[in-house]
Design an enzyme around this catalytic site. Structure first.
Site, PDB file in Angstrom:
ATOM      1  CG  ASP A  93       0.271   0.126  -2.448  1.00  0.00           C
ATOM      2  OD1 ASP A  93      -0.588   0.435  -1.609  1.00  0.00           O
ATOM      3  OD2 ASP A  93       0.444  -1.026  -2.867  1.00  0.00           O
ATOM      4  CD  GLN A 113      -2.675  -6.773  -1.088  1.00  0.00           C
ATOM      5  OE1 GLN A 113      -3.177  -5.810  -1.654  1.00  0.00           O
ATOM      6  NE2 GLN A 113      -2.535  -6.811   0.226  1.00  0.00           N
ATOM      7  CE  LYS A 124      -5.603  -3.007  -0.775  1.00  0.00           C
ATOM      8  NZ  LYS A 124      -4.214  -3.477  -0.755  1.00  0.00           N
TER       9      LYS A 124
HETATM   10  N1  GUN Z   1      -0.115  -5.694   2.114  1.00  0.00           N
HETATM   11  C1  GUN Z   1      -0.522  -5.229   3.321  1.00  0.00           C
HETATM   12  N2  GUN Z   1      -0.854  -3.926   3.222  1.00  0.00           N
HETATM   13  C2  GUN Z   1      -0.647  -3.564   1.935  1.00  0.00           C
HETATM   14  C3  GUN Z   1      -0.831  -2.350   1.225  1.00  0.00           C
HETATM   15  O1  GUN Z   1      -1.228  -1.309   1.759  1.00  0.00           O
HETATM   16  N3  GUN Z   1      -0.518  -2.385  -0.086  1.00  0.00           N
HETATM   17  C4  GUN Z   1      -0.057  -3.501  -0.693  1.00  0.00           C
HETATM   18  N4  GUN Z   1       0.233  -3.441  -1.984  1.00  0.00           N
HETATM   19  N5  GUN Z   1       0.109  -4.649  -0.061  1.00  0.00           N
HETATM   20  C5  GUN Z   1      -0.194  -4.668   1.254  1.00  0.00           C
END
Ligand code: GUN
Length: 281
Positions: free
Chosen positions: A120, A97, A53
């Site tokens: 998100d 995350q 990311k």
């Molecule tokens: N963990 C697995 N997929 C995601 C996601 O799309 N966003 C976040 N914040 N955590 C995750």
């Protein structure tokens, strides 16, 4: 029939080029779009996701801040960090995350993110906006799946879509997005009695369970479009999805591969949401 691939890398490259252009336009106005990525603990998969990311931001003209903290960080300290990021004018999007360590209430942390920075799309305000068709941030993975359907010019109106999986991150928002495009939507899950009977009716199938071979060729109507959200390992340790790719690609009209399908789209839509957040200011 041999299915055509919906290539998530190619589509991502196109969408990311658009993001980079919008980032440059914002910069010309003195705004550098910024994303804060918060990682608590040392979950190996999360570390890889977070690294990707941050790199995607750098590659496309977005500023990012990585807040990396030890697994024993207290919930109060994490809430204080989110509060600081909420108030930071250089940050337009905040991503915490998941999963978080067990001693932290993940939903409480998500609800502490300012909805206008919830790139998100996990905040109840974002979920509610999607539910009633109001503007808000859409969760990145199902949003990416919608973009993949759009890329093949697929008209969902009146089509029967079957979503396998009912998570808050993928299955539920996916169903709402498909419904918003006038599909007839069925949501299947671990307690569904006869999954095959459902999937055989489907024009579009989205598999989002996190288990190999959830969808095999005998469960797919010829010509159906199959989107594979899964990210698993096979016996040889190779990355694979929820769908038996080899079998299903013989009956489907379109299919997304793993890797190179939905995976890159998730990060792409995060960039899109972050640009959107910066542009809304
Ligand atoms: N963990 C697995 N997929 C995601 C996601 O799309 N966003 C976040 N914040 N955590 C995750």
């Amino acid at each position: 029939m041999t299915a055509q691939l919906i290539n998530g890398n190619d589509l991502s490259a196109k969408l990311r080029a658009d993001v980079a252009q919008r980032a440059a336009a914002l910069k010309a106005r003195g705004i550098t779009p910024g994303l804060a990525v918060v990682l608590v603990g040392d979950n190996p998969a999360s570390q890889v996701y977070v690294r990707n990311k941050v790199k995607a931001c750098a590659d496309n003209g977005l500023h990012s801040v990585l807040e990396k903290h030890p697994a024993d960080m207290s919930e109060a300290d994490l809430l204080a960090l989110v509060d600081r990021l909420n108030k930071d004018a250089s940050i337009h999007g905040i991503l915490v995350q998941l999963p978080l360590p067990a001693h932290i209430d993940a939903q409480k942390v998500i609800e502490s993110i300012a909805p206008e920075k919830d790139v998100d799309g996990f905040h109840v305000a974002s979920a509610g906006a999607l539910m009633v068709g109001q503007p808000g941030f859409w969760p990145c993975t199902p949003y990416g799946c919608m973009k993949m359907l759009e890329s093949i010019g697929y008209d969902l109106k009146g089509k029967h879509a079957v979503v396998i999986g009912r998570s808050n991150i993928v299955g539920k928002p996916m169903a709402l997005m498909l419904l918003q495009k006038d599909a007839t939507v069925t949501v299947c899950h671990s307690r569904t009695k006869d999954l095959k009977a459902q999937t055989l009716q489907a024009d579009v199938i989205v598999a989002a369970v996190g288990k190999r071979d959830v969808l095999t060729f005998d469960m797919v109507k010829p010509g159906a479009v199959v989107i594979d959200v899964g990210m698993n390992r096979d016996d040889a340790g190779k990355l694979c999805g929820d769908v038996d790719f080899e079998g299903v690609s013989k009956v489907a009209s379109y299919i997304t591969p793993v890797p190179g399908g939905v995976g890159p789209m998730t990060i792409t839509m995060l960039l899109v949401n972050t640009i959107e957040a910066a542009e809304r200011l």
